[in-house]
Design a protein around this motif. Sequence first.
Motif, PDB file in Angstrom:
ATOM      1  N   TYR A   1      -4.972  -3.510   3.731  1.00 56.56           N
ATOM      2  CA  TYR A   1      -5.628  -2.436   2.980  1.00 56.56           C
ATOM      3  C   TYR A   1      -6.513  -3.099   1.918  1.00 56.56           C
TER       4      TYR A   1
ATOM      5  N   LEU B   1      -7.572   6.089   3.640  1.00 56.66           N
ATOM      6  CA  LEU B   1      -7.571   4.699   3.204  1.00 56.66           C
ATOM      7  C   LEU B   1      -7.985   3.785   4.353  1.00 56.66           C
TER       8      LEU B   1
ATOM      9  N   ALA C   1       0.842  -1.195   0.000  1.00 50.98           N
ATOM     10  CA  ALA C   1       0.000   0.000   0.000  1.00 50.98           C
ATOM     11  C   ALA C   1       0.877   1.246   0.000  1.00 50.98           C
TER      12      ALA C   1
ATOM     13  N   ARG D   1      -7.741   0.733   6.576  1.00 51.21           N
ATOM     14  CA  ARG D   1      -6.724  -0.236   6.972  1.00 51.21           C
ATOM     15  C   ARG D   1      -7.298  -1.065   8.116  1.00 51.21           C
TER      16      ARG D   1
END
Length: 251
Positions: free
Chosen positions: A181, A169, A156, A171
């Motif tokens: 991810y 993002l 990622a 996670r």
Amino acid sequence: MSDDGAGDRPGAPARRLLALVGAHREEVRAGLGEEQYALLLARLAALADTAADDDRAVRVAFQGVRVLLTRLPLPYDHPVHLALDSDRLAGVPPGPATVTDARELASLLTDASAAGPAGGPGADPDAGADPDPGPGTVLGAHERLLRAPALPADEARARCGGAAPPAELIRLPDPLGREHYPAFQFPPGDGAPHEVVLEVNRLLLADIDPWGAAAWWLEGNTWLGGAPASLLGRLPDRELVGAAATLVEED
């Protein structure tokens, strides 16, 4: 905390919802489970720490509380459920007093949490627990989400040009502490994260509740007619953003 329900004064529906959560706190705690209940306390604390005169910050922080409460498995005619579904909750923004109410509610729920699990003071949280949680439990839901295709942290980071992946993002930590991810956030093969994913994740408060954001993307969505992650590139980006905005009542 007063249930300011007269008319459509600024903040009245929001204040009513918080008052009802306090009045039904044992049902709320039992419905959310310990992990989500702790997240509710964190979101209330964030709302309580918001500057009362910052209308947008109050609205966004309140949305975080409201979105989490929508996961409560309550009967349709339960007062909290009715308050969550109220059109007035969407049409009348939370007001400055909502911040004070959140502070009082956070204190009330924290005191209740210190008294022990919802079964009563000193109750054993493991008593009667199912050693093999089913798909309806928080653990079961997390396991399902962790089984979805995902990139490890180093990949990622590489997709983000070697920099730390942006906070937007999703996670997901596994039991060993490794970060996953979900792969749908990136285009196939190579490339930086989808911009529309980052935009939607901001609406879903993925940095605060990554499990909830992942569930929105990976599970069926009646509004869109399928799992949003499977519709990336097939639906216009605006439709995905609109569906998420509808959920959190973002303007």
